[in-house]
Write a protein that holds these residues in place. Structure first.
Motif, short mmCIF file in Angstrom:
data_model
loop_
_atom_site.label_atom_id
_atom_site.label_comp_id
_atom_site.label_asym_id
_atom_site.label_seq_id
_atom_site.Cartn_x
_atom_site.Cartn_y
_atom_site.Cartn_z
N ASN A 58 4.74 25.06 52.58
CA ASN A 58 3.70 25.48 54.20
C ASN A 58 3.09 24.48 54.42
OD1 ASN A 58 4.95 27.83 55.73
ND2 ASN A 58 3.88 29.37 54.20
N ILE A 59 2.42 23.98 53.20
CA ILE A 59 1.18 22.72 53.60
C ILE A 59 1.96 21.59 53.65
CG2 ILE A 59 0.04 23.92 52.48
CD1 ILE A 59 0.04 21.88 49.96
N ARG A 196 -6.72 23.65 57.69
CA ARG A 196 -7.29 23.63 57.04
C ARG A 196 -7.16 22.10 56.51
NH1 ARG A 196 -5.34 28.02 54.65
NH2 ARG A 196 -6.89 29.63 55.43
N HIS A 324 -2.65 32.19 48.65
CA HIS A 324 -2.83 32.84 50.06
C HIS A 324 -2.83 31.76 50.70
CE1 HIS A 324 -6.89 33.77 47.79
NE2 HIS A 324 -7.40 33.38 48.66
N LEU A 325 -4.17 30.39 50.51
CA LEU A 325 -4.64 29.47 51.36
C LEU A 325 -3.50 28.21 52.41
CD1 LEU A 325 -7.55 28.65 48.92
CD2 LEU A 325 -7.52 29.59 50.64
N ALA A 326 -2.01 29.02 51.31
CA ALA A 326 -1.13 27.82 51.58
C ALA A 326 -0.58 28.19 52.92
CB ALA A 326 -0.59 27.41 50.16
N THR A 327 -1.62 28.64 54.18
CA THR A 327 -0.78 28.96 55.20
C THR A 327 -0.32 27.78 55.90
OG1 THR A 327 -3.11 29.17 56.29
CG2 THR A 327 -2.15 30.66 55.20
N PRO A 328 0.62 27.98 57.27
CA PRO A 328 0.73 26.75 57.99
C PRO A 328 -0.76 26.16 58.32
CG PRO A 328 2.19 28.54 59.06
CD PRO A 328 0.59 28.69 57.52
N THR A 330 -2.09 24.09 56.63
CA THR A 330 -3.09 23.65 56.01
C THR A 330 -2.20 22.03 55.24
OG1 THR A 330 -3.81 25.91 55.26
CG2 THR A 330 -4.03 24.11 53.42
#
Length: 375
Positions: A58-59, A196, A324-328, A330
């Protein structure tokens, strides 16, 4: 735009000079970065691509290794040298304190202009980071354990020689200013809202500049995440301890990530600028181990085909540890190419596909029995 500190001052582009303001205040340029120091997305200085690393699909990767010298420092040096030469076209030479990338960048730009250059690097910097400097004709001085001592010597040498000094910390207002180009490009390259931004951080202009560039493009402030090497992480330590200010790193430096291993001795306010910005954005400052950095470098090579510098893999190392930080939305900034490591033989060697390997052996036994497989 990242929240300004009480010790952050604004100045006009025409009034910008090296050094800090009263009481050590950080000086930032109020004028927007002109288009002469960055390119529109159709001709961006660095490409943006989606990662293929499992769990990080997603990143987005902003790969700064495609610059002339192989790192984002080209943005800083292009802006710094461009502004200084506009003021004094008969510049006699340049002094650059660096742990590697800034010196390589400055050497590349000075070579194109026929400018003499002196690079001052810590004694701990590996030789593979120095050959690209000397091969471009720069004179190299090795002194001190870390960047702080190199900067102190550069101040004295610059004055004694009458040379310009080019810095890549907040002591140079053009450092953060030049990094705004990353944000300006991202604003046009991204096809979804930016949620992010993660970046490897030494002193911090890359992260603050990117955020300021997004603001200049009219975009809201995303969550900012500064990533440091655990073996020298003054900003991450201050964040974890809940401190209001960053203190210089007083432990031993235990990391191979030389490009981001800065004690911030003599200029801890640089770290505090980053600390306040990540908190204002609801972000964080984190530390990753050398083992995590090595795993991230191997993953970038295997899945994305990117040869990234060891230090430049910090954002990916954190995302692999904290998926969990690898969201759309990012974006991970990969700050430099890994060509220096690779040419020195320091590169991962992933296992080959065994089925293909067996097939090749069988075919070669008939077609070219004298051939061998492997390096």
């Amino acid at each position: 735009m990242p929240a300004a500190d009480s010790f952050t001052l604004k100045t006009a582009r025409t009034s910008a000079t090296f050094g800090y303001g009263p009481a050590g205040a950080i000086v930032e340029i109020a004028d927007p970065l002109p288009e002469s120091y960055w390119a529109h997305p159709a001709n961006a200085w660095s490409q943006l691509m989606a990662s293929r690393i499992p769990g990080l699909e997603n990143i987005w990767l902003k790969y700064e290794g495609s610059h002339l010298s192989g790192s984002f420092k080209d943005r800083i040096m292009a802006a710094s040298l461009g502004e200084l030469l506009a003021r004094q076209p008969d510049c006699p030479g340049i002094v650059v304190p660096s742990s590697g990338n800034a010196a390589i960048s400055a050497a590349a730009l000075c070579a194109r202009r026929g400018l003499p250059m002196v690079a001052i690097v810590p004694t701990t910097v590996p030789i593979e980071r120095l050959r690209p400097v000397t091969s471009r004709g720069a004179i190299l001085i090795r002194a001190g354990e870390g960047p702080s001592q190199s900067y102190a010597l550069a101040d004295r040498l610059s004055e004694a020689l009458g040379f310009f000094k080019l810095y890549s910390t907040f002591a140079s207002p053009w450092a953060e200013w030049g990094c705004r180009a990353i944000g300006r490009e991202l604003a046009g390259q991204m096809t979804q809202p930016i949620a992010r931004i993660l970046a490897p951080v030494s002193a911090g202009p890359v992260l603050i500049g990117t955020a300021n560039g997004l603001a200049e493009a009219g975009l809201p402030l995303p969550q900012l995440v500064a990533v440091q090497a655990a073996g020298c992480a003054p900003i991450a330590r201050a964040f974890a301890l809940g401190h209001d200010d960053v203190a210089p790193w007083d432990d031993s430096v235990e990391t191979k990530a030389a490009a981001i291993a800065d004690r911030l001795a003599g200029y801890p306010q640089d770290g505090t600028r980053v600390l306040n910005a990540v908190r204002a954005s609801n972000g964080s400052a984190e530390a990753v181990t050398d083992l995590e950095l090595a795993s991230a470098r191997a993953a970038l090579l295997k899945y994305d085909g990117l040869d990234a510098e060891f230090s430049a893999c910090a954002a990916i190392a954190l995302l692999m540890r904290e998926p969990h930080l690898a969201t759309p939305g990012t974006v991970a900034i990969i700050t430099a190419s890994g060509f220096k490591h690779t040419y020195a033989g320091d590169a991962p060697t992933p296992s080959p596909d065994l089925a293909i390997l067996d097939t090749l052996k069988t075919i070669l036994a008939t077609l070219a029995p004298e051939a061998s497989i492997g390096a």
